[in-house]
Design an enzyme around this catalytic site. Sequence first.
Site, mmCIF file in Angstrom:
data_model
loop_
_atom_site.group_PDB
_atom_site.id
_atom_site.type_symbol
_atom_site.label_atom_id
_atom_site.label_comp_id
_atom_site.label_asym_id
_atom_site.label_seq_id
_atom_site.Cartn_x
_atom_site.Cartn_y
_atom_site.Cartn_z
ATOM 1 N N HIS A 61 26.913 30.052 -51.845
ATOM 2 C CA HIS A 61 26.473 29.303 -53.034
ATOM 3 C C HIS A 61 26.146 30.249 -54.192
ATOM 4 O O HIS A 61 24.986 30.621 -54.373
ATOM 5 C CB HIS A 61 25.239 28.463 -52.696
ATOM 6 N N CYS B 11 31.330 26.315 -50.995
ATOM 7 C CA CYS B 11 30.947 25.899 -49.651
ATOM 8 C C CYS B 11 31.852 24.765 -49.142
ATOM 9 O O CYS B 11 32.999 25.027 -48.806
ATOM 10 C CB CYS B 11 29.465 25.564 -49.600
ATOM 11 N N GLU C 41 33.833 18.813 -38.678
ATOM 12 C CA GLU C 41 32.708 18.019 -39.199
ATOM 13 C C GLU C 41 33.164 16.578 -39.464
ATOM 14 O O GLU C 41 32.387 15.641 -39.330
ATOM 15 C CB GLU C 41 32.164 18.654 -40.494
ATOM 16 N N TYR D 246 19.656 12.297 -53.528
ATOM 17 C CA TYR D 246 19.265 11.186 -54.398
ATOM 18 C C TYR D 246 17.754 11.062 -54.505
ATOM 19 O O TYR D 246 17.209 10.572 -55.477
ATOM 20 C CB TYR D 246 19.831 9.862 -53.877
ATOM 21 N N GLU E 195 25.871 29.573 -57.187
ATOM 22 C CA GLU E 195 25.087 28.920 -58.258
ATOM 23 C C GLU E 195 23.611 29.306 -58.233
ATOM 24 O O GLU E 195 22.937 29.219 -59.253
ATOM 25 C CB GLU E 195 25.247 27.396 -58.196
HETATM 26 N N1 GLN Z 1 29.070 20.632 -44.581
HETATM 27 C C1 GLN Z 1 29.569 21.958 -44.642
HETATM 28 C C2 GLN Z 1 28.966 22.844 -43.581
HETATM 29 O O1 GLN Z 1 27.923 22.536 -43.042
HETATM 30 C C3 GLN Z 1 29.374 22.567 -46.011
HETATM 31 C C4 GLN Z 1 27.941 22.795 -46.358
HETATM 32 C C5 GLN Z 1 27.715 23.010 -47.836
HETATM 33 O O2 GLN Z 1 28.573 22.725 -48.668
HETATM 34 N N2 GLN Z 1 26.523 23.501 -48.203
HETATM 35 O O3 GLN Z 1 29.505 23.884 -43.277
#
Ligand code: GLN
Length: 528
Positions: free
Chosen positions: A501, A376, A400, A54, A503
Amino acid sequence: MAKYIFITGGVVSSLGKGISGASIGKLLQLQGFKVSMLKFDPYINVDPGTMNPYQHGEVFVTIDGAESDLDLGTYERFLDVYTSKTNTNTAGDIYRTVINREREGDYDGATVQVIPHITDEIKRRFAALKDECDISIIEIGGTVGDIEGLPFMEAARQFQLENKKEDIFSIHVTLVPYITGAHELKTKPTQHSVNKLREIGISPDMIICRTEYHLDESLKRKIALFCNVRQDCVVEVMDAPSIYYIPEALYKQKVDSLVMEKLEIMSKKKFDKAWFSKIKSFSKFSKTVKVAVVGKYADLKDAYKSIDESLNIAAADLKVKAEIDYLAAEDKDLIKKLKKYDAILVPGGFGNRGIEGKIKAISYARENKIPFLGICLGMQCSVIEVSRNLAKLKNANSTEFDESTKYPVIKILDEQKNVKYRGGTMRLGNYKSEIKKNTLAHSLYKSHEIEERHRHRYEMNPEFVGALEKAGLHVTAYHKGVLPEIVEIKNHPFFIGVQFHPEFGSRLMRPHPLFKGLIAAALKNKKN
Ligand code: GLN
């Protein structure tokens, strides 16, 4: 040859200095020069990796694992180049370098000060890529007059003094606001901003004015006179339907020629306008596909900047327009809202908020055969979804979100267990994966080995791979044969989750295969 273009900003932030810089870089690249871009952010964070999106928008990850400003992403996409740790600099990182040096006793008893020690380190970094390119574009974040920005401005002033005048081009990006009541564009904020810059000792060679309306010649003359720049160096950038129009808008105002004139360099090749025409062709598509991105920061597009760009680029390559909506994972009506979309994407993220909504969205995509891409955290959520609903591992979760879950289908990476500091310590940057044959991933990448950027602490727990494969979720790529990197569901038009990722790897002229695959599947699934 070492030439430098400095870009500073005035009046307000968010004027698109990064886009102006990348656009000028593009023009100079089309003129045959090798261009690099260095970003300097005056905040105290060592990098934006620990910042809330944000505050700062997306964290862009370089191939060598720097967590950097999203401007580097714009720059990579415009120029089709790769940036690295050297391209991203913050006050925090610069101070840390100087303080570490002081602790090692390298300053020989001197009192360590902003001038010369901090400014020397900034100047060293200004010149960091001078041997690797023809022109370094140096963007100083923030707005002239900010307290934190002062050492950077001072370093830029010294740097100008220490280099030949034909080696430096200084651009100031400002706002020319339109006052509705007076029906007038106002130049005063620009005058004040340039005055502030000149007080510091920097006289811009060019002023880029962000404006909602065209600046007529009399207005440009006024800015030129008050700000001590040539009239043809007062340039306008109006809001455009796409940021990719900006290079052509600047080209029409001869920005590249003006820069080359001052820097005393000649074009190295015939200017090819194919890039401009390709961009223009993007606006002509009438067919659309609707993509829902189900995430945490639904009201801040910049938080998913590279995903947004990747979807648009992939769609343009397939000659359609992507209509992308960002839906809040926490929305009670999420599933109802998802009904009108041709594809669903669940992006990366951290923390508990919205997780159950993301999992529900994935169930919906899986059961209703809606093309789905999980990135991810999105991939991790797809593993949780299949574990709970197909493998019947009740309340399966990532540690997590639930440390004591009976079925920890996502768990912390071994290398992460003893990590104490949050900043810069994730599994970051490029890692290789090997893709299995006869899989969706293989048909998209058309390759056995790929390299993609990572940014995570958790991974799919290899102990559950057997159970999940039986339930229908297949691991189709591994890192070094052990870490699951891609999961897929067969008998579904397009269901794929990736631990990395993709992207960050999309390029304007080279869409990423996963995004292209998603949009192609969305086209087939098109609702109306
Ligand atoms: N929170 C997750 C992790 O640390 C995914 C991280 C993310 O999407 N960049 O593995």
